[in-house]
Design an enzyme around this catalytic site. Structure first.
Site, PDB file in Angstrom:
ATOM      1  N   PRO A  10       0.783  -1.230   0.000  1.00 15.45           N
ATOM      2  CG  PRO A  10      -0.121  -1.081   2.132  1.00 15.45           C
ATOM      3  CD  PRO A  10       0.527  -2.056   1.188  1.00 15.45           C
ATOM      4  CG  ASN A  11      -0.349   4.378   1.202  1.00 13.02           C
ATOM      5  OD1 ASN A  11      -1.293   4.889   0.620  1.00 13.02           O
ATOM      6  ND2 ASN A  11      -0.455   3.890   2.429  1.00 13.02           N
ATOM      7  NE  ARG A  18       1.490  12.843   0.364  1.00 12.47           N
ATOM      8  CZ  ARG A  18       0.825  11.919   1.077  1.00 12.47           C
ATOM      9  NH1 ARG A  18       0.130  10.999   0.479  1.00 12.47           N
ATOM     10  NH2 ARG A  18       0.875  11.929   2.386  1.00 12.47           N
ATOM     11  CE1 TYR A  23       8.918   5.280   2.919  1.00 16.34           C
ATOM     12  CE2 TYR A  23       7.428   7.168   2.851  1.00 16.34           C
ATOM     13  CZ  TYR A  23       7.839   5.986   3.440  1.00 16.34           C
ATOM     14  OH  TYR A  23       7.184   5.505   4.538  1.00 16.34           O
ATOM     15  CG  ASN A  74       8.370  -2.043   0.386  1.00 16.26           C
ATOM     16  OD1 ASN A  74       7.811  -2.121   1.493  1.00 16.26           O
ATOM     17  ND2 ASN A  74       8.929  -0.922  -0.051  1.00 16.26           N
ATOM     18  CB  ALA A  77       1.486   0.248   6.435  1.00 15.85           C
ATOM     19  CG  HIS A  80       5.151  -2.186  10.181  1.00 14.06           C
ATOM     20  ND1 HIS A  80       6.466  -2.603  10.254  1.00 14.06           N
ATOM     21  CD2 HIS A  80       5.140  -1.170   9.264  1.00 14.06           C
ATOM     22  CE1 HIS A  80       7.203  -1.858   9.437  1.00 14.06           C
ATOM     23  NE2 HIS A  80       6.422  -0.983   8.821  1.00 14.06           N
ATOM     24  CG  ASP A  87      -0.645 -17.312   8.601  1.00 16.03           C
ATOM     25  OD1 ASP A  87       0.349 -17.456   9.342  1.00 16.03           O
ATOM     26  OD2 ASP A  87      -1.805 -17.158   9.047  1.00 16.03           O
ATOM     27  CD  GLU A  98      10.697  -7.379   6.238  1.00 15.98           C
ATOM     28  OE1 GLU A  98      10.932  -8.477   6.803  1.00 15.98           O
ATOM     29  OE2 GLU A  98      10.320  -6.370   6.855  1.00 15.98           O
ATOM     30  CG  HIS A 100      11.086  -2.225   4.676  1.00 23.35           C
ATOM     31  ND1 HIS A 100       9.722  -2.177   4.504  1.00 23.35           N
ATOM     32  CD2 HIS A 100      11.345  -3.344   5.381  1.00 23.35           C
ATOM     33  CE1 HIS A 100       9.187  -3.226   5.098  1.00 23.35           C
ATOM     34  NE2 HIS A 100      10.148  -3.958   5.635  1.00 23.35           N
ATOM     35  CG  LEU A 101      11.603   2.422  -0.829  1.00 24.89           C
ATOM     36  CD1 LEU A 101      10.284   3.127  -1.042  1.00 24.89           C
ATOM     37  CD2 LEU A 101      12.520   2.636  -2.019  1.00 24.89           C
ATOM     38  CB  SER A 102      12.498   4.362   5.145  1.00 24.67           C
ATOM     39  OG  SER A 102      11.480   3.498   5.609  1.00 24.67           O
ATOM     40  NE  ARG A 107      10.014   6.202   8.522  1.00 26.93           N
ATOM     41  CZ  ARG A 107       9.079   5.985   7.582  1.00 26.93           C
ATOM     42  NH1 ARG A 107       9.231   4.989   6.730  1.00 26.93           N
ATOM     43  NH2 ARG A 107       8.034   6.767   7.506  1.00 26.93           N
ATOM     44  NE  ARG A 111       6.946   4.345   9.844  1.00 28.33           N
ATOM     45  CZ  ARG A 111       5.855   4.479   9.094  1.00 28.33           C
ATOM     46  NH1 ARG A 111       5.467   3.501   8.311  1.00 28.33           N
ATOM     47  NH2 ARG A 111       5.151   5.600   9.118  1.00 28.33           N
TER      48      ARG A 111
HETATM   49  O1  CA2 Z   1      10.411   2.071   3.796  1.00 30.86           O
HETATM   50  C1  CA2 Z   1       9.589   1.355   3.201  1.00 30.86           C
HETATM   51  O2  CA2 Z   1       9.791   0.871   2.094  1.00 30.86           O
HETATM   52  C2  CA2 Z   1       8.225   1.089   3.856  1.00 30.86           C
HETATM   53  O3  CA2 Z   1       7.839  -0.244   3.546  1.00 30.86           O
HETATM   54  C3  CA2 Z   1       7.272   2.082   3.235  1.00 30.86           C
HETATM   55  C4  CA2 Z   1       5.871   2.049   3.849  1.00 30.86           C
HETATM   56  C5  CA2 Z   1       5.952   2.125   5.369  1.00 30.86           C
HETATM   57  O4  CA2 Z   1       4.651   1.966   5.936  1.00 30.86           O
HETATM   58  C6  CA2 Z   1       6.876   1.078   5.959  1.00 30.86           C
HETATM   59  O5  CA2 Z   1       6.951   1.254   7.356  1.00 30.86           O
HETATM   60  C7  CA2 Z   1       8.276   1.223   5.368  1.00 30.86           C
HETATM   61  C8  CA2 Z   1       5.032   3.217   3.355  1.00 30.86           C
HETATM   62  C9  CA2 Z   1       4.955   3.342   1.870  1.00 30.86           C
HETATM   63  C10 CA2 Z   1       4.361   4.680   1.569  1.00 30.86           C
HETATM   64  O6  CA2 Z   1       5.085   5.242   0.519  1.00 30.86           O
HETATM   65  C11 CA2 Z   1       4.869   6.561   0.271  1.00 30.86           C
HETATM   66  C12 CA2 Z   1       5.686   7.114  -0.673  1.00 30.86           C
HETATM   67  C13 CA2 Z   1       5.562   8.444  -0.987  1.00 30.86           C
HETATM   68  C14 CA2 Z   1       4.594   9.209  -0.366  1.00 30.86           C
HETATM   69  C15 CA2 Z   1       3.764   8.641   0.575  1.00 30.86           C
HETATM   70  C16 CA2 Z   1       3.891   7.314   0.891  1.00 30.86           C
END
Ligand code: CA2
Length: 149
Positions: A10-11, A18, A23, A74, A77, A80, A87, A98, A100-102, A107, A111
């Site tokens: 998601p997202n 943004r 990110y 990836n 959210a 978490h 499963d 797995e 993650h970008l960040s 954080r 997370r």
């Molecule tokens: O760091 C990552 O890749 C995450 O999986 C990104 C998720 C976050 O919930 C995880 O804790 C870490 C969120 C993805 C949302 O990506 C956005 C990118 C640009 C603007 C808004 C959201």
């Protein structure tokens, strides 16, 4: 040629639009292009997908069985929160990485826990879009080792 599913949750479709300080400025389409190049160099094929729906991720993990040799995920959210993804990955038994970008450990504490990590072969986080390329390197190593064994 071995196939790898690269699944995004998601997202992540908002990438590059943004929160560039967290990110980065590249879009998910840019990430896909990088993954295409990296996969080509490694002699792998990839299927790169994104969804905002948890159940769709579950279905894609099931679909990977029989269509892919490994999964890079990836889960956003859902990382978490999702016992369902835990499963599903456990059930298909394919090697999973797995990503993650960040750096999620730098954080918020919510997370710091992942339902994916216990069923993943490895975790890569904090390298921005390069996390995906590193994961492909890792998957290539896993698949080569498997072929030798
Ligand atoms: O760091 C990552 O890749 C995450 O999986 C990104 C998720 C976050 O919930 C995880 O804790 C870490 C969120 C993805 C949302 O990506 C956005 C990118 C640009 C603007 C808004 C959201």
């Amino acid at each position: 040629m071995e196939n790898v599913f690269i699944l995004n949750g998601p997202n992540l479709n908002l990438l590059g639009t943004r929160e560039p300080e967290i990110y980065g400025a590249e879009t998910l389409a840019d990430v896909e292009t990088r993954c295409d190049s990296k996969a080509l160099a490694l002699g792998l094929s990839i299927e790169f997908r994104q969804t905002n729906l948890e159940g769709e991720l579950v279905n894609w993990i099931h679909e990977a069985r029989g269509k892919a040799s490994g999964i890079i995920i990836n889960a956003g959210a859902y990382t978490h929160t999702s016992v369902a993804l835990h499963d599903a990955l456990k059930a298909v038994g394919l090697p999973a990485i797995e990503v993650h970008l960040s750096n999620v450990y730098k954080r918020e504490s919510f997370r710091h826990h992942s339902y994916i990590s216990p069923v993943a072969r490895g975790v890569i986080c904090g390298f921005g879009v390069q996390s995906y390329e590193l994961a492909l390197d890792g998957m290539s190593g896993i698949l080569k080792t498997k072929r030798k064994g």
